[in-house]
Scaffold this active site. Structure first.
Site, PDB file in Angstrom:
ATOM      1  N   CYS A 123       0.883  -1.165   0.000  1.00  0.00           N
ATOM      2  CA  CYS A 123       0.000   0.000   0.000  1.00  0.00           C
ATOM      3  C   CYS A 123       0.919   1.212   0.000  1.00  0.00           C
ATOM      4  CB  CYS A 123      -0.916   0.015   1.220  1.00  0.00           C
ATOM      5  SG  CYS A 123      -1.845   1.569   1.348  1.00  0.00           S
ATOM      6  N   SER A 127      -1.207   2.031   4.729  1.00  0.00           N
ATOM      7  CA  SER A 127      -0.816   0.715   5.234  1.00  0.00           C
ATOM      8  C   SER A 127      -1.962  -0.280   5.101  1.00  0.00           C
ATOM      9  CB  SER A 127      -0.402   0.818   6.699  1.00  0.00           C
ATOM     10  OG  SER A 127      -1.464   1.398   7.445  1.00  0.00           O
ATOM     11  N   CYS A 128      -2.753  -0.171   4.030  1.00  0.00           N
ATOM     12  CA  CYS A 128      -3.891  -1.071   3.837  1.00  0.00           C
ATOM     13  C   CYS A 128      -3.410  -2.514   3.838  1.00  0.00           C
ATOM     14  CB  CYS A 128      -4.591  -0.757   2.522  1.00  0.00           C
ATOM     15  SG  CYS A 128      -5.252   0.924   2.474  1.00  0.00           S
TER      16      CYS A 128
END
Lengths: 223, 99, 108
Positions: A123, A127-128
């Site tokens: 990501c 911070s997916c």
């Protein structure tokens, strides 16, 4: 908001190296840790939330771990029909194993690594990460270096993780920027025909489900 | 020039630091507070991202992950009028004093 | 979360296989289209669903109309002039429809 630069000396001491990070007295905590503590205490005082709710959420998040993802991958390896369902309708397939994901977004997508194609997830914007299935992301996944390099030099990043892919394998980077979270279904290692599902799950590492490594061989895992 | 959070392809050869730290209690509680407030309709993921992106670039670069989450939480709670800066500063000052 | 009294969806404009170009823009607020992919041309790999617009959600808005979200596939060698890898390497980015515009097929 107090200017954090006034607290540079405290900023350095974030408690990470402490033996009992949860047991630090408030005055020993870093600037931001105390800022968080102050907000928490006010939220409780104003009855926005209760300490019990926060503690229950901590435990709920702590309870999720890569073991959950590994169990799903092992089932997919053991049952090709389950694998097909996992790839086409991941949420229904997860529900079969008792994992009910929240109704709200993000949605989960599962991508399959094969002899010809290797997927890697990043990501670049934040911070997916499929937290519902893998727990919190590792530090390196959130690092600026990984977020910068994974898209432009995925093969170099993979080599740092110990995976040197030949040019015959196409590398597909997934930049998970929006409402989907990606789980990589790693390749089933050779020589695992006789293993039980529980033994197969032992081979499935967190990093292999992010796509920076492959699953462990039975020799490596000691299965 | 991309914004500071928009990292894809930034020129760096810096190796990936694979060391992982065990989360401190306060980091887990910040994580949990965001989720609890989300369930109560007081915070959305995109609001939180926007708050993080609004941090001064030099702070964004040097803050740890949950420091950014903490700063974003404060921005959102002030903006929504849930808490005031004066309240947080006062409670913060109380915590600074050793018991 | 705000009660959604009326949900409206932007109609789906693209199908898997369509060539699309990512608009170059900086709307001045929160958006989810990375800079490195703006201006690039790729191929729609999948429609991921229809989702509230994050550019509105980020400021407390309703996110309406909801936007179709596509997984778009790009050639790495085209995105990064210095790319070190075979021509078969791809990058896939999830992009909301309002960031896309139709692109001509190669050779047209």
């Amino acid at each position: 908001m107090t200017n954090p630069s006034n607290h540079a000396e405290n900023h350095q001491d974030d408690g990470h190296g402490h033996d009992h990070p949860g047991m630090l007295a408030d005055a020993e905590l870093s600037y931001y840790a105390r800022r968080a503590r102050a907000m928490e205490s006010l939220l409780v005082e104003k009855e926005i939330c209760t300490p019990g709710e926060i503690q229950a959420m901590v435990e709920r998040i702590d309870a999720r771990s890569p073991a959950d993802g590994a169990r799903v991958v092992a089932r997919a390896w053991a049952d090709p029909q389950y694998q097909a369902r996992l790839l086409s309708t991941p949420e229904a397939a997860l529900a079969e194993l008792g994992y009910t994901l929240p109704e709200t977004t993000p949605k989960l997508a599962v991508v399959e690594n094969t002899a010809e194609v290797h997927h890697l997830v990043v990501c670049t914007l934040c911070s997916c990460y499929p937290r519902n299935l893998l727990g919190r992301p590792p530090d390196w996944y959130k690092s600026l270096a990984y977020r910068s390099r994974a898209v432009v030099d995925p093969r170099g990043v993979l080599r740092e993780f110990g995976l040197d892919l030949p040019d015959s394998v196409a590398v597909r980077v997934l930049d998970s920027t929006a409402d989907l979270r990606y789980l990589v279904l790693p390749r089933r290692p050779a020589g695992t025909e006789g293993l039980t599902e529980a033994e197969l799950a032992e081979l499935v590492t967190r990093d292999s489900m992010i796509g920076v490594t492959e699953a462990r061989t039975p020799e490596r895992a000691g299965v | 020039m991309p914004q500071v959070h928009d990292r894809g392809g930034w020129p760096t050869e810096e190796p990936i630091d694979r060391e992982e730290h065990i989360l401190a209690d306060w980091e887990r509680r910040v994580d949990a507070m965001h989720n609890v407030l989300s369930e109560k309709g007081l915070r959305r993921t995109d609001e939180m991202r926007r708050a993080i992106e609004s941090l001064p670039p030099e702070q964004y670069e040097t803050m740890s992950y949950y420091e950014r989450w903490t700063a974003a939480l404060e921005i959102l709670l002030l903006e929504k009028g849930v808490l005031t800066a004066g309240e947080i500063d006062a409670r913060f000052a109380e915590l600074e004093r050793p018991e | 979360m705000t009660a959604m009294t009326a949900t409206t969806d932007a109609p789906t404009e693209y199908q898997p296989g369509d060539r699309v170009r990512v608009r170059v823009d900086n709307p001045g607020g929160h958006f989810r289209t990375p800079a490195y992919i703006q201006g690039q041309t790729g191929q729609v790999a999948a429609l991921c669903g229809v989702f509230a617009n994050p550019e509105s959600l980020a400021y407390g808005g309703p996110g309406q109309p909801r936007q179709p979200l596509y997984r778009v596939e790009f050639d790495q060698a085209q995105v990064w002039p210095e790319y070190r890898g075979p021509a078969s390497d791809k990058i896939l980015v999830d992009i909301y429809q309002h960031w896309l515009e139709p692109a001509a097929s190669p050779g047209e």
